[in-house]
Design an enzyme around this catalytic site. Structure first.
Site, mmCIF file in Angstrom:
data_model
loop_
_atom_site.group_PDB
_atom_site.id
_atom_site.type_symbol
_atom_site.label_atom_id
_atom_site.label_comp_id
_atom_site.label_asym_id
_atom_site.label_seq_id
_atom_site.Cartn_x
_atom_site.Cartn_y
_atom_site.Cartn_z
ATOM 1 N N CYS A 15 3.450 2.480 47.557
ATOM 2 C CA CYS A 15 2.671 2.808 46.411
ATOM 3 C C CYS A 15 2.850 1.948 45.315
ATOM 4 O O CYS A 15 3.922 1.708 44.884
ATOM 5 C CB CYS A 15 2.942 4.351 45.912
ATOM 6 S SG CYS A 15 2.378 4.650 44.157
ATOM 7 N N CYS A 18 4.451 3.473 42.171
ATOM 8 C CA CYS A 18 6.050 3.807 42.202
ATOM 9 C C CYS A 18 6.790 2.656 42.191
ATOM 10 O O CYS A 18 7.844 2.475 41.541
ATOM 11 C CB CYS A 18 5.980 4.204 43.852
ATOM 12 S SG CYS A 18 5.821 6.111 44.038
ATOM 13 N N ASP A 41 -3.484 -2.141 31.896
ATOM 14 C CA ASP A 41 -4.065 -2.431 33.185
ATOM 15 C C ASP A 41 -4.501 -3.843 33.681
ATOM 16 O O ASP A 41 -4.886 -4.321 32.574
ATOM 17 C CB ASP A 41 -5.683 -1.642 33.231
ATOM 18 C CG ASP A 41 -6.237 -1.431 34.438
ATOM 19 O OD1 ASP A 41 -6.181 -0.234 34.933
ATOM 20 O OD2 ASP A 41 -6.634 -2.580 35.066
ATOM 21 N N HIS A 57 6.330 10.194 42.390
ATOM 22 C CA HIS A 57 5.076 10.128 42.956
ATOM 23 C C HIS A 57 4.396 11.497 42.826
ATOM 24 O O HIS A 57 4.866 12.319 43.584
ATOM 25 C CB HIS A 57 5.257 9.373 44.331
ATOM 26 C CG HIS A 57 3.937 9.194 44.731
ATOM 27 N ND1 HIS A 57 3.228 8.100 44.612
ATOM 28 C CD2 HIS A 57 3.220 9.939 45.556
ATOM 29 C CE1 HIS A 57 1.974 8.257 45.316
ATOM 30 N NE2 HIS A 57 2.071 9.350 46.106
ATOM 31 N N ASN A 95 -9.014 9.793 36.936
ATOM 32 C CA ASN A 95 -9.823 9.804 38.235
ATOM 33 C C ASN A 95 -9.084 10.565 39.354
ATOM 34 O O ASN A 95 -8.038 10.448 39.606
ATOM 35 C CB ASN A 95 -10.219 8.593 38.675
ATOM 36 C CG ASN A 95 -11.354 7.937 37.687
ATOM 37 O OD1 ASN A 95 -12.258 8.461 37.408
ATOM 38 N ND2 ASN A 95 -10.897 6.300 37.713
ATOM 39 N N GLY A 101 -13.867 7.027 41.775
ATOM 40 C CA GLY A 101 -13.279 5.822 41.610
ATOM 41 C C GLY A 101 -11.583 5.698 41.721
ATOM 42 O O GLY A 101 -11.312 4.696 41.221
ATOM 43 N N HIS A 106 -1.611 7.235 42.892
ATOM 44 C CA HIS A 106 -0.347 7.616 42.097
ATOM 45 C C HIS A 106 -1.067 8.095 40.574
ATOM 46 O O HIS A 106 -1.668 7.423 40.243
ATOM 47 C CB HIS A 106 0.604 6.467 42.012
ATOM 48 C CG HIS A 106 1.755 7.003 41.233
ATOM 49 N ND1 HIS A 106 3.199 6.693 41.713
ATOM 50 C CD2 HIS A 106 2.018 7.546 40.013
ATOM 51 C CE1 HIS A 106 4.169 7.253 40.731
ATOM 52 N NE2 HIS A 106 3.243 7.474 39.610
ATOM 53 N N HIS A 108 -2.584 8.963 37.204
ATOM 54 C CA HIS A 108 -2.327 8.059 36.215
ATOM 55 C C HIS A 108 -3.426 8.573 35.117
ATOM 56 O O HIS A 108 -4.524 8.729 35.676
ATOM 57 C CB HIS A 108 -2.487 6.454 36.345
ATOM 58 C CG HIS A 108 -3.652 6.164 37.462
ATOM 59 N ND1 HIS A 108 -3.636 6.398 38.738
ATOM 60 C CD2 HIS A 108 -4.941 5.782 37.074
ATOM 61 C CE1 HIS A 108 -4.750 6.028 39.272
ATOM 62 N NE2 HIS A 108 -5.650 5.459 38.128
ATOM 63 N N HIS A 110 -5.899 6.753 32.206
ATOM 64 C CA HIS A 110 -6.434 5.709 31.800
ATOM 65 C C HIS A 110 -6.294 5.957 30.355
ATOM 66 O O HIS A 110 -7.005 7.209 29.813
ATOM 67 C CB HIS A 110 -7.841 5.599 32.107
ATOM 68 C CG HIS A 110 -7.954 5.048 33.529
ATOM 69 N ND1 HIS A 110 -8.064 3.768 33.926
ATOM 70 C CD2 HIS A 110 -7.909 5.633 34.492
ATOM 71 C CE1 HIS A 110 -8.078 3.626 35.481
ATOM 72 N NE2 HIS A 110 -8.003 5.011 35.636
#
Ligand code: 5GP
Ligand code: ZN
Length: 123
Positions: A15, A18, A41, A57, A95, A101, A106, A108, A110
């Site tokens: 990952c 990770c 990003d 994770h 997402n 998308g 893992h 997250h 945005h």
């Protein structure tokens, strides 16, 4: 009687997030604590585009939401990013599923800000 919570790996060597959390892949870190990491990003979709990840994770926000302590830590991380970057406003997106998308499995958040951020599935 409560059911035992199934054990799951906290580190997945395959990952990328990770590996970022472990310091194996470099990232432009905006905020870090024991529970979460926030970094810019690599392909920003807005003038400010930061990802907030739990250090353990979780595949997506469904798994993350089953662990209230980690879920709260990610939201506290979103707040810390907004403070660190003095964001007057921002949009937060999770997402979930390829059709939404989601490309990195893992969980997250945005955090996007600047120039009329719009977000559509698959962006
Ligand atoms: P998703 O599409 O899964 O919601 O979001 C994954 C995000 O991670 C994308 O916006 C993508 O640009 C970003 N990303 C993927 N790999 C890396 C990486 O190695 N480093 C950084 N900083 N961002 C990444
Ligand atoms: Zn991971």
């Amino acid at each position: 009687m409560t059911q035992p919570v199934p054990s799951r790996p906290h580190f997945d060597p395959d990952c990328p997030f990770c590996r970022i959390a472990a310091g194996e892949i470099p990232a432009d870190v905006v905020y870090s604590d024991e529970q979460v990491l926030a970094f810019r990003d690599i392909a920003p979709k807005a003038p400010v585009h930061v990802l907030v990840i739990p250090r353990p994770h979780f595949a997506d926000v469904r798994e993350l939401g089953a662990d209230p302590e980690s879920a709260a830590a990610v939201l506290a991380g979103v707040r810390a990013v907004a403070e660190a970057l003095a964001l007057p406003y921002f949009t937060t997106v999770f997402n979930t599923g390829a059709a939404s998308g989601q490309t990195v499995l893992h969980a997250h958040a945005h955090v996007l800000s600047g120039n009329g951020v719009m977000w559509a599935h698959g962006q």
